[in-house]
Write a protein that holds these residues in place. Sequence first.
Motif, PDB file in Angstrom:
ATOM      1  N   GLN A 109       0.753  -1.215  -0.114  1.00  0.00           N
ATOM      2  CA  GLN A 109       0.028  -0.172   0.052  1.00  0.00           C
ATOM      3  C   GLN A 109       0.896   1.302   0.136  1.00  0.00           C
ATOM      4  N   ILE A 110       1.939   1.088   0.768  1.00  0.00           N
ATOM      5  CA  ILE A 110       2.859   2.659   0.976  1.00  0.00           C
ATOM      6  C   ILE A 110       3.440   2.628  -0.379  1.00  0.00           C
ATOM      7  N   ILE A 138      12.529   5.047  -1.271  1.00  0.00           N
ATOM      8  CA  ILE A 138      12.899   4.954   0.221  1.00  0.00           C
ATOM      9  C   ILE A 138      13.415   6.171   1.118  1.00  0.00           C
ATOM     10  N   PHE A 139      14.155   6.816   0.287  1.00  0.00           N
ATOM     11  CA  PHE A 139      14.856   7.970   0.866  1.00  0.00           C
ATOM     12  C   PHE A 139      14.104   9.171   0.733  1.00  0.00           C
ATOM     13  N   GLY A 140      13.266   9.481  -0.260  1.00  0.00           N
ATOM     14  CA  GLY A 140      12.673  10.526  -0.821  1.00  0.00           C
ATOM     15  C   GLY A 140      13.372  11.325  -1.662  1.00  0.00           C
ATOM     16  N   LYS A 196       4.199   4.887  11.421  1.00  0.00           N
ATOM     17  CA  LYS A 196       3.363   3.524  11.712  1.00  0.00           C
ATOM     18  C   LYS A 196       3.925   3.153  13.162  1.00  0.00           C
ATOM     19  N   MET A 197       5.232   3.153  13.359  1.00  0.00           N
ATOM     20  CA  MET A 197       5.822   2.838  14.417  1.00  0.00           C
ATOM     21  C   MET A 197       5.443   3.682  15.881  1.00  0.00           C
ATOM     22  N   ALA A 198       5.108   4.940  15.489  1.00  0.00           N
ATOM     23  CA  ALA A 198       4.719   5.772  16.920  1.00  0.00           C
ATOM     24  C   ALA A 198       3.171   5.620  16.948  1.00  0.00           C
ATOM     25  N   PHE A 251       9.143   6.186   2.016  1.00  0.00           N
ATOM     26  CA  PHE A 251       8.803   4.964   2.784  1.00  0.00           C
ATOM     27  C   PHE A 251       9.157   4.980   4.175  1.00  0.00           C
ATOM     28  N   ILE A 252      10.390   5.673   4.508  1.00  0.00           N
ATOM     29  CA  ILE A 252      11.189   5.488   5.979  1.00  0.00           C
ATOM     30  C   ILE A 252      10.208   6.417   6.705  1.00  0.00           C
ATOM     31  N   ASP A 253       9.603   7.527   6.259  1.00  0.00           N
ATOM     32  CA  ASP A 253       8.828   8.344   7.153  1.00  0.00           C
ATOM     33  C   ASP A 253       7.528   7.703   7.296  1.00  0.00           C
ATOM     34  N   CYS A 254       6.921   6.976   6.374  1.00  0.00           N
ATOM     35  CA  CYS A 254       5.600   6.223   6.822  1.00  0.00           C
ATOM     36  C   CYS A 254       5.956   5.214   7.729  1.00  0.00           C
TER      37      CYS A 254
END
Length: 491
Positions: A130-131, A183-185, A271-273, A264-267
């Motif tokens: 999805q991401i 991944i890194f934007g 999600k972790m938070a 991707f990393i931001d998302c």
Amino acid sequence: MDGVTTAIFLLLLAIICLSLTFTASDKGQLPPGPKPLPILGNLLQLRSQDLLTSLTKLSKEYGSVYTVYLGPRRVVVLSGYQTVKEALVDKGEEFSGRGSYPVFFNFTKGNGLAFSNGDRWKVLRRWSIQILRNFGMGKKSIENQILEESSFLLEVLRNTEGKPFDPVFTLSRSVSNIICSVIFGRRFDYEDDRLLTIITFINDNFKIMSSPWGEMYNIFPNLLDWVPGPHRRLFQNYAGMKDLIARSIREHQDSLDPNSPRDFIDCFLIKMAQEKQDPLSHFQMDTLLMTTHNLLFGGTETVGTTLRHTFLILMKYPKIQARVQEEIDRVVGRSRSPTLEDRVSMPYTDAVIHEAQRFADIVPMNLPHRVIRDTPFRGFLIPKDTDVITLLNTVHYDPSQFKTPKEFNPEHFLDANQSFKKSPAFMPFSAGRRLCLGEPLARMELFLFLSSILQNFTLEPTVKPEDIDLTPISSGLGKVPRPFQLSIRAR
């Protein structure tokens, strides 16, 4: 002497236990196969050739479903299109586990997207798909990024001024920049240390994994942990990649806006938070590290290696290269870049790309699968947690599916009217539940990069076309093309 006697006794006891395991466990249920020796398994039958050749040869003796022991590890091997399709597609759920693969597992510890199992894998895969779609996977936005990257690649190729060059880094930088942007934007300048480090680590590890050292490590990891050799570089490279990814994650944490994720990393961090208070959450920092590595490895090496194989093929068969260029000129012309909309009007180009993937067969043994429950299969019963190797080379070279499987023949993907024709035996991204989630992106990259290059340049070998050797230098995890140089001539 007492200590030596005890050690010998324990060793003999271990051999006896292993021997009983080999001869008694699941007897009468597992598919047939060569008789194993304690500890060594079937290594004596496999020792004379690379593992791929040996397993393929055994399939001719024992059939499309057989059992082999890679050291002490029991593995069921499947060969041929019908058998592999029945397992991965028709019984996709039963064969959806990820099998043991020590060259990766000793780094990932079963974490991350590609090498996890059970609920963790299902949750990570569903969320990641999805991401990645949200960031353009398979959509127009990512197509524009590939076209932009193609323009940078074309400029680098022009600057070679017709002089011979090695295409490995030239292609890998462009390909890797696409997955890096997700991944890194951001994309990286071609001389950026971070990009060059990623490519160096990934290329080196792919070569080692595809070598006899990588094969032996997968069979006897505990032993080879104590043996010097190039396989030890695997884990040095892994550590370097982990440090690089961790640094990027820290940079993202420092500038994160939960309301405006950039990549991707931001998302994943968001999600972790969100699940911070859930002790059963699969979204942890180590999972982010491993998943990022999985995406970088898959998104860099496979497309880059496929393009290098394709370059060799087109130089060996210049008439095929010329026909692709004629189609590009007729459909696209020279005044604009090729787009994905053009692909439907370019059946020959599409067929050449598919045939290159089939013929190159860059991951010939697939990543190992595992049955998640006791599974009846073709008259046998494969016990739960048994690892399964699906020989994709026997799918891609199956004479029942391809008229001239050992030859490069674009007609395999063309019908009588010269329209593009799909083949169910086309599985370079695997099949079923573990189908590579980067398939849409890889297909876009292969078409856009290759058609852009051939629109502007002709690939010329430094040797006679008939002297080009398409045989890969290794066939472990992947088929690595022989090192080569080429020149490009502006059209």
